[in-house]
Structures are given as structure tokens and as C-alpha cells.
Scaffold this active site. Structure first.
Site, PDB file in Angstrom:
ATOM      1  N   HIS A 129       0.861  -1.185   0.000  1.00 47.06           N
ATOM      2  CA  HIS A 129       0.000   0.000   0.000  1.00 47.06           C
ATOM      3  C   HIS A 129       0.902   1.241   0.000  1.00 47.06           C
ATOM      4  CE1 HIS A 129      -4.187   1.538   1.253  1.00 47.06           C
ATOM      5  NE2 HIS A 129      -3.484   2.569   0.791  1.00 47.06           N
ATOM      6  N   ALA A 130       0.904   1.947  -1.116  1.00 50.52           N
ATOM      7  CA  ALA A 130       1.764   3.124  -1.282  1.00 50.52           C
ATOM      8  C   ALA A 130       1.501   4.161  -0.191  1.00 50.52           C
ATOM      9  CB  ALA A 130       1.519   3.739  -2.655  1.00 50.52           C
ATOM     10  N   HIS A 131       2.553   4.838   0.211  1.00 52.88           N
ATOM     11  CA  HIS A 131       2.436   5.928   1.173  1.00 52.88           C
ATOM     12  C   HIS A 131       3.656   6.833   1.063  1.00 52.88           C
ATOM     13  CE1 HIS A 131       4.308   2.475   3.154  1.00 52.88           C
ATOM     14  NE2 HIS A 131       4.971   3.331   3.910  1.00 52.88           N
ATOM     15  N   GLN A 132       3.401   8.124   1.050  1.00 50.72           N
ATOM     16  CA  GLN A 132       4.440   9.149   0.947  1.00 50.72           C
ATOM     17  C   GLN A 132       4.774   9.655   2.344  1.00 50.72           C
ATOM     18  OE1 GLN A 132       6.133  10.586  -1.483  1.00 50.72           O
ATOM     19  NE2 GLN A 132       6.539  12.670  -0.938  1.00 50.72           N
TER      20      GLN A 132
END
Length: 183
Positions: free
Chosen positions: A136-139
Site C-alpha cells: 500500500h503506497a504511502h508518501q
């Protein structure tokens, strides 16, 4: 030769900062067991909770902002799409756009509340790149201050964070909603 337990009682001139709560992170207690979307993914689960319980600072249309449960510094934020996708290439144009806008607003909000000297921004795509939750992408938006890195992380593998997550979330959420952090 003296018994080993004798050495534990001999003062060595070092102070101790006990951070047993970090063992959950070290042991992987909160890490997802698989890459599937749903309640096992912390970034799918957070927006299903109340803002306070999920540490959510702001909810957008296709992405949201949440405090990092294991922050490097006070105010360490994560900008996440709601959709369970692994990286920027899998996001829609709308998701990428909102992620970028929320990152900019996060920086402005943190600047108005915390007055950092700079920021580290980053997205670790894939486990080999250091992603703790690779599916799950996260910046990351990490506020930095001159001199904020001391001997603790280097020598003791410990980070002293002088503010409770609930207090940070409340402060940033209020500032976000008030327009103080808006660009």
C-alpha cells in the site's frame, strides 16, 4: 572471573531512555501478514476508524493524511491513497495529483505548527527499497530541525519523540482545517 550479572549492576556512566513501546515495531507486531487489501493492511484500516483512533489528520477524495505510528520526528506524516496500490505507477492520475497536493499542504501545515528547518519526503516502493508496508503506497513527510539527529538513533537505535501522537494529530488537524496550513 566475576559472574555476568555483576556487570549489570556496575554503573557505566550512561543514562537510559527506556522505550519498550518500540518493540512492537521491532518485532513486526503491527506489520501486515500479507499483501492483500483489507483490515490486515494498516493503511486500509486507518480510514475505517475515527480520526482520533486512526491518527488521521485529513481526509481527501482519493487520499488521506495520517500520522506515522512510529515517527522519526514529531509530525511525521504519511500521505496514502485510499485504494490499496503498491506505488505511483499503479495510482490513477487523480490519486497521484491529490497525493502531491496533500504532501504540499502537509508541508505548509507542519511549517505553520512546528516550524521545521526542512523536510524529508519519500516513498519506498517495494520491500528491497525499505517499504515496511510495500503493498500500500504511502508518501512520508518528515519535518526536520537543525540538530534533530543526535547520538540516540546512531548509537542506541532509539529515537526520542517528545510529543504524544494524539497531541500532534489534534494540533495538525486543527491547523489543516483552519486554513493555516493551506497554500
Amino acid at each position: 572471573m566475576e559472574p555476568a550479572d555483576t556487570f549489570a549492576r556496575v554503573p557505566d556512566g550512561h543514562d537510559r531512555l527506556w522505550t519498550p513501546h518500540r518493540m512492537a515495531y521491532i518485532d513486526g507486531e503491527s506489520k501486515p501478514t500479507d499483501d492483500r487489501p483489507g483490515p490486515g493492511c494498516p493503511f486500509c484500516a486507518a480510514p475505517e476508524r475515527s480520526d482520533e483512533d486512526g491518527l488521521v489528520v485529513f481526509r481527501g477524495t482519493s487520499a488521506y493524511v495520517v500520522l506515522n505510528l512510529y515517527p522519526y520526528n514529531p509530525g511525521h506524516l504519511l500521505v496514502c491513497p485510499y485504494r490499496h496500490v503498491p506505488d505511483l505507477t499503479a495510482m490513477s492520475a487523480a490519486e497521484r495529483g491529490e497525493l502531491t497536493e496533500l504532501t504540499a499542504t502537509a508541508m505548509a501545515t507542519l511549517t505553520s505548527c512546528k516550524h521545521p528547518d526542512g523536510f524529508n519526503l519519500g516513498m519506498n516502493a517495494g520491500p528491497v527499497a525499505g517499504a515496511g508496508v510495500a503493498a500500500h503506497a504511502h508518501q512520508h513527510v518528515v519535518p526536520r530541525w537543525s540538530g534533530d539527529a543526535n547520538f540516540l538513533p546512531i548509537i542506541a537505535r532509539t529515537k526520542a519523540v517528545p510529543e504524544l501522537l494524539a497531541d500532534t494529530r489534534a494540533e495538525l488537524s486543527r491547523a489543516w482545517g483552519s486554513g493555516d496550513g493551506a497554500r
